[in-house]
Design a protein around this motif. Structure first.
Motif, mmCIF file in Angstrom:
data_model
loop_
_atom_site.group_PDB
_atom_site.id
_atom_site.type_symbol
_atom_site.label_atom_id
_atom_site.label_comp_id
_atom_site.label_asym_id
_atom_site.label_seq_id
_atom_site.Cartn_x
_atom_site.Cartn_y
_atom_site.Cartn_z
ATOM 1 N N MET A 216 36.094 -26.620 22.289
ATOM 2 C CA MET A 216 35.154 -25.157 22.315
ATOM 3 C C MET A 216 35.146 -24.363 23.466
ATOM 4 O O MET A 216 34.918 -23.154 23.501
ATOM 5 N N THR A 217 35.601 -24.848 24.684
ATOM 6 C CA THR A 217 35.622 -23.856 25.784
ATOM 7 C C THR A 217 36.898 -23.118 25.677
ATOM 8 O O THR A 217 36.683 -21.769 25.998
ATOM 9 N N HIS A 234 34.311 -24.523 33.381
ATOM 10 C CA HIS A 234 33.039 -25.108 32.389
ATOM 11 C C HIS A 234 32.744 -26.407 33.412
ATOM 12 O O HIS A 234 33.846 -27.104 33.287
ATOM 13 N N ILE A 235 31.804 -26.536 33.655
ATOM 14 C CA ILE A 235 31.418 -27.723 34.351
ATOM 15 C C ILE A 235 30.648 -28.843 33.590
ATOM 16 O O ILE A 235 29.771 -28.382 32.882
ATOM 17 N N ILE A 236 30.964 -30.103 33.732
ATOM 18 C CA ILE A 236 30.315 -31.116 33.056
ATOM 19 C C ILE A 236 29.673 -31.883 33.916
ATOM 20 O O ILE A 236 30.212 -32.294 34.906
ATOM 21 N N ILE A 237 28.281 -32.255 33.948
ATOM 22 C CA ILE A 237 27.722 -32.779 34.866
ATOM 23 C C ILE A 237 27.172 -34.418 34.164
ATOM 24 O O ILE A 237 26.688 -34.404 32.982
ATOM 25 N N LYS A 246 38.467 -26.309 35.151
ATOM 26 C CA LYS A 246 39.637 -25.537 35.749
ATOM 27 C C LYS A 246 40.043 -26.431 36.840
ATOM 28 O O LYS A 246 41.347 -26.315 36.889
ATOM 29 N N GLY A 247 39.300 -27.253 37.654
ATOM 30 C CA GLY A 247 39.873 -28.155 38.619
ATOM 31 C C GLY A 247 40.790 -29.180 37.888
ATOM 32 O O GLY A 247 41.974 -29.860 38.462
ATOM 33 N N LEU A 248 40.590 -29.511 36.776
ATOM 34 C CA LEU A 248 41.162 -30.585 35.924
ATOM 35 C C LEU A 248 42.481 -29.637 35.453
ATOM 36 O O LEU A 248 43.247 -30.448 34.581
ATOM 37 N N LEU A 249 42.625 -28.607 35.530
ATOM 38 C CA LEU A 249 43.902 -27.768 34.919
ATOM 39 C C LEU A 249 43.732 -27.842 33.330
ATOM 40 O O LEU A 249 44.764 -27.880 32.614
ATOM 41 N N LEU A 250 42.581 -27.960 32.810
ATOM 42 C CA LEU A 250 42.349 -28.134 31.335
ATOM 43 C C LEU A 250 42.085 -26.643 30.606
ATOM 44 O O LEU A 250 42.345 -26.478 29.459
ATOM 45 N N ILE A 251 41.861 -25.646 31.725
ATOM 46 C CA ILE A 251 41.652 -24.227 30.943
ATOM 47 C C ILE A 251 42.112 -23.206 32.063
ATOM 48 O O ILE A 251 42.578 -23.697 32.997
#
Length: 251
Positions: A216-217, A234-237, A246-251
């Motif tokens: 989706m992102t 995109h932050i997941i809480i 972004k930090g996980l290099l997924l996007i």
């Protein structure tokens, strides 16, 4: 008869009356009144760090429950919801379900939660978001970490990465929120936003992105990019932390 003996009998005779009067005054004074004052003094003199979560919660309940012991109520709330943050984040109707809490106390706790959210928002309002990342995460956590249903939130930024608007776009179920990429982009264009940060919560507590979250992102990124709108992250809480795509290099 010796006058001194009369004085002594009179003195001794007054003792039971004085003792009864003292006992009556003590009985009229609630046992928790001294405890409340001691707790207030500890907070004032040693600061909030000297008090445990249940003691802070006790103090929050003082005003809404003025004539009863709040210690056991505070402990019951923590036992039911897990932590002070989770108590404040719990739905009002669930708080009211606990014995002896009541409508006034439940509402007061939600007012405190709202005040905490406003404080967190104030820390990022009018500031360059990417330079205030810790405050952004604090705000998102205060707003969403303990929601029982998924929410999809967007932070709209201007060309200086200053916050223009913060909106909850969708509210879903415990494990799914419908998101429409074209609606996300349309709203960004309406606000003249040149960048956005996507945020949503996982009520399960685990912030690990799902495959659907990632896809989706990427769809939103591909829809927004040709129109000059950047997706910073995109932050997941979750209750147990957060995840940055972004930090996980997924996007």
């Amino acid at each position: 008869m010796d006058e001194g003996a009369d004085d002594e009998r009179g003195f001794l005779g007054e003792q039971p009356i004085k003792a009864l009067r003292k006992a009556r005054i003590s009985a009229e004074k609630p046992h928790y009144s001294g405890h409340r004052q001691r707790l207030r003094e500890r907070f004032r003199e040693a600061g909030p760090g000297a008090l445990s979560d249940y003691e802070i919660l006790e103090m929050l309940l003082f005003r809404s429950i003025p004539r009863a012991d709040t210690k056991e109520r505070a402990k019951a709330l923590l036992k039911r919801f897990g932590s002070l943050a989770e108590v404040l984040g719990a739905p009002e109707q669930l708080i009211r379900e606990l014995p002896d809490i009541g409508e006034a106390a439940a509402l007061d706790l939600k007012v405190v939660a709202a005040a905490a959210q406003r404080m967190a928002r104030g820390a990022i309002q009018g500031r360059e978001i990417l330079a205030s990342w810790t405050q952004v995460l604090d705000y998102c956590r205060a707003s969403m970490a303990f929601e029982q249903r998924e929410q999809f939130r967007i932070l709209f930024l201007d060309k200086k990465n200053t916050l223009i608007a913060d909106e909850v776009q969708q509210t879903g179920t415990v494990d799914h929120t419908p998101v429409y990429p074209r609606e996300v982009v349309r709203r960004a264009l309406e606000l003249s936003s040149t960048a956005i940060i996507l945020v949503h919560n996982h009520p399960s507590g685990d912030p690990t992105p799902s495959r659907a979250d990632i896809e989706m992102t990427k769809t939103i990124i591909n829809t927004a990019k040709p129109l000059g709108i950047a997706v910073h992250d995109h932050i997941i809480i979750g209750k147990n932390g957060h995840a940055s795509m972004k930090g996980l290099l997924l996007i």
